[in-house]
Motif scaffolding. Structure first.
Motif, PDB file in Angstrom:
ATOM      1  N   LYS A  37       0.832  -1.217   0.000  1.00 14.32           N
ATOM      2  CA  LYS A  37       0.000   0.000   0.000  1.00 14.32           C
ATOM      3  C   LYS A  37       0.860   1.257   0.000  1.00 14.32           C
ATOM      4  CE  LYS A  37      -3.938  -2.184   2.264  1.00 14.32           C
ATOM      5  NZ  LYS A  37      -4.745  -2.289   3.489  1.00 14.32           N
ATOM      6  N   ASP A  38       1.966   1.226   0.754  1.00 13.33           N
ATOM      7  CA  ASP A  38       2.882   2.371   0.763  1.00 13.33           C
ATOM      8  C   ASP A  38       3.406   2.658  -0.645  1.00 13.33           C
ATOM      9  OD1 ASP A  38       2.829   2.840   3.560  1.00 13.33           O
ATOM     10  OD2 ASP A  38       4.417   1.387   3.911  1.00 13.33           O
ATOM     11  N   ASN A  60      14.939   0.882  -1.887  1.00 12.45           N
ATOM     12  CA  ASN A  60      14.251   1.719  -0.901  1.00 12.45           C
ATOM     13  C   ASN A  60      13.226   0.943  -0.079  1.00 12.45           C
ATOM     14  OD1 ASN A  60      15.630   4.021  -1.802  1.00 12.45           O
ATOM     15  ND2 ASN A  60      14.098   4.426  -3.374  1.00 12.45           N
ATOM     16  N   GLU A  61      12.617  -0.046  -0.690  1.00 11.19           N
ATOM     17  CA  GLU A  61      11.541  -0.768  -0.035  1.00 11.19           C
ATOM     18  C   GLU A  61      11.998  -1.647   1.128  1.00 11.19           C
ATOM     19  OE1 GLU A  61      10.144   0.747  -3.828  1.00 11.19           O
ATOM     20  OE2 GLU A  61      11.976  -0.280  -3.244  1.00 11.19           O
ATOM     21  N   SER A 101       6.557   5.377  16.576  1.00 13.23           N
ATOM     22  CA  SER A 101       6.060   6.460  15.720  1.00 13.23           C
ATOM     23  C   SER A 101       5.019   5.890  14.775  1.00 13.23           C
ATOM     24  CB  SER A 101       7.200   7.089  14.911  1.00 13.23           C
ATOM     25  OG  SER A 101       7.922   7.998  15.709  1.00 13.23           O
ATOM     26  N   SER A 102       3.899   6.577  14.669  1.00 15.30           N
ATOM     27  CA  SER A 102       2.812   6.153  13.786  1.00 15.30           C
ATOM     28  C   SER A 102       2.972   6.850  12.435  1.00 15.30           C
ATOM     29  CB  SER A 102       1.473   6.528  14.422  1.00 15.30           C
ATOM     30  OG  SER A 102       0.429   6.307  13.509  1.00 15.30           O
ATOM     31  N   ILE A 103       3.108   6.047  11.370  1.00 17.91           N
ATOM     32  CA  ILE A 103       3.253   6.595  10.022  1.00 17.91           C
ATOM     33  C   ILE A 103       2.192   5.953   9.147  1.00 17.91           C
ATOM     34  CG2 ILE A 103       4.814   7.018   8.089  1.00 17.91           C
ATOM     35  CD1 ILE A 103       7.164   6.576  10.018  1.00 17.91           C
ATOM     36  N   ASP A 104       1.332   6.761   8.574  1.00 22.37           N
ATOM     37  CA  ASP A 104       0.176   6.275   7.819  1.00 22.37           C
ATOM     38  C   ASP A 104       0.591   5.731   6.450  1.00 22.37           C
ATOM     39  OD1 ASP A 104      -2.485   5.784   7.093  1.00 22.37           O
ATOM     40  OD2 ASP A 104      -3.193   7.694   7.889  1.00 22.37           O
ATOM     41  N   THR A 105      -0.379   5.268   5.697  1.00 24.68           N
ATOM     42  CA  THR A 105      -0.166   4.694   4.364  1.00 24.68           C
ATOM     43  C   THR A 105       0.541   5.688   3.439  1.00 24.68           C
ATOM     44  OG1 THR A 105      -2.183   3.412   4.631  1.00 24.68           O
ATOM     45  CG2 THR A 105      -1.350   3.659   2.383  1.00 24.68           C
ATOM     46  N   GLY A 106       1.404   5.151   2.588  1.00 20.64           N
ATOM     47  CA  GLY A 106       2.106   5.995   1.629  1.00 20.64           C
ATOM     48  C   GLY A 106       3.466   6.452   2.088  1.00 20.64           C
ATOM     49  N   PHE A 107       3.958   5.870   3.176  1.00 17.05           N
ATOM     50  CA  PHE A 107       5.309   6.166   3.652  1.00 17.05           C
ATOM     51  C   PHE A 107       6.299   5.685   2.595  1.00 17.05           C
ATOM     52  CE2 PHE A 107       8.628   4.787   7.029  1.00 17.05           C
ATOM     53  CZ  PHE A 107       9.327   5.981   6.868  1.00 17.05           C
TER      54      PHE A 107
END
Length: 197
Positions: A37-38, A60-61, A101-107
């Motif tokens: 999804k990211d 990067n992934e 740390s909370s990082i939403d979709t698309g990081f």
């Protein structure tokens, strides 16, 4: 078939860790689903097999994948398993991202070397960070962390320091230190003072 590769790959990486502990397959696959999804947030045509190829060839992934696994372990109170993922992220990717740390979709991480995202930050959708960036606090071990909006981009050697609020669609240019709240839709560049363009 492809998803078994990602499980096998993590088990292969864990051999680098002294006295490593196994991680449940469900956590690995949940993390991988989030990485898909990211990546698809920015690159909608990239399929799962290509994402696996990118992870397993240290693109990067890989850093994304390790963060998402560490975050899954954190959310499921598997504290005894997190340290080995933290080690792998530093060892293989040269970056450090705290799992609380909370990082939403698309990081998305671009050339993650030297990137540090400290603890207790809340980051929105579509966040992109480049090499040698820092998101941190004014005092180690204290504070609520930064709150960063959707679709924020940080370019190389930039930093966000404090307990700040960064609005949606902010672009932080290379070599820029942010130590004040930033309103949405701003581009911030490095000068002798903080300047809004």
């Amino acid at each position: 078939m492809g998803r078994h590769r990602i499980v096998d790959f993590l088990n292969f990486l864990l051999q680098r860790v002294y006295e490593s502990k196994p991680i449940e397959e469900s956590f690995i696959l949940d993390a991988f689903n989030k990485v898909v999804k990211d990546v698809n947030y920015h690159f909608p045509t990239v399929d799962e097999l290509e994402i696996i190829d990118r992870i397993t060839t240290s693109q990067n992934e890989l850093a994304l994948f390790l963060f998402r696994i560490g975050r899954e372990l954190h959310l499921n109170n598997k504290d005894n398993l997190k340290a080995q993922i933290h080690f792998l992220m530093k060892d293989l990717c040269g970056c450090e991202i705290y799992f609380n740390s909370s990082i939403d979709t698309g990081f998305y991480i671009v050339h993650g070397e030297g990137t540090v995202i400290g603890s207790r930050n809340t980051i929105g959708k579509g966040f992109v960070i480049h090499q040698n960036c820092t998101i941190g606090h004014k005092m180690n071990g204290a504070g609520a962390g930064n709150v960063i909006g959707n679709n924020v981009k940080m370019y190389c050697n930039s930093s966000i320091l404090g307990e700040l609020k960064i609005g949606d669609n902010v672009i932080i240019g290379a070599h820029t230190m942010v130590n004040k709240n930033i309103k949405a839709n701003m581009t911030i560049v490095s000068t002798s003072r903080l300047e809004y363009l």
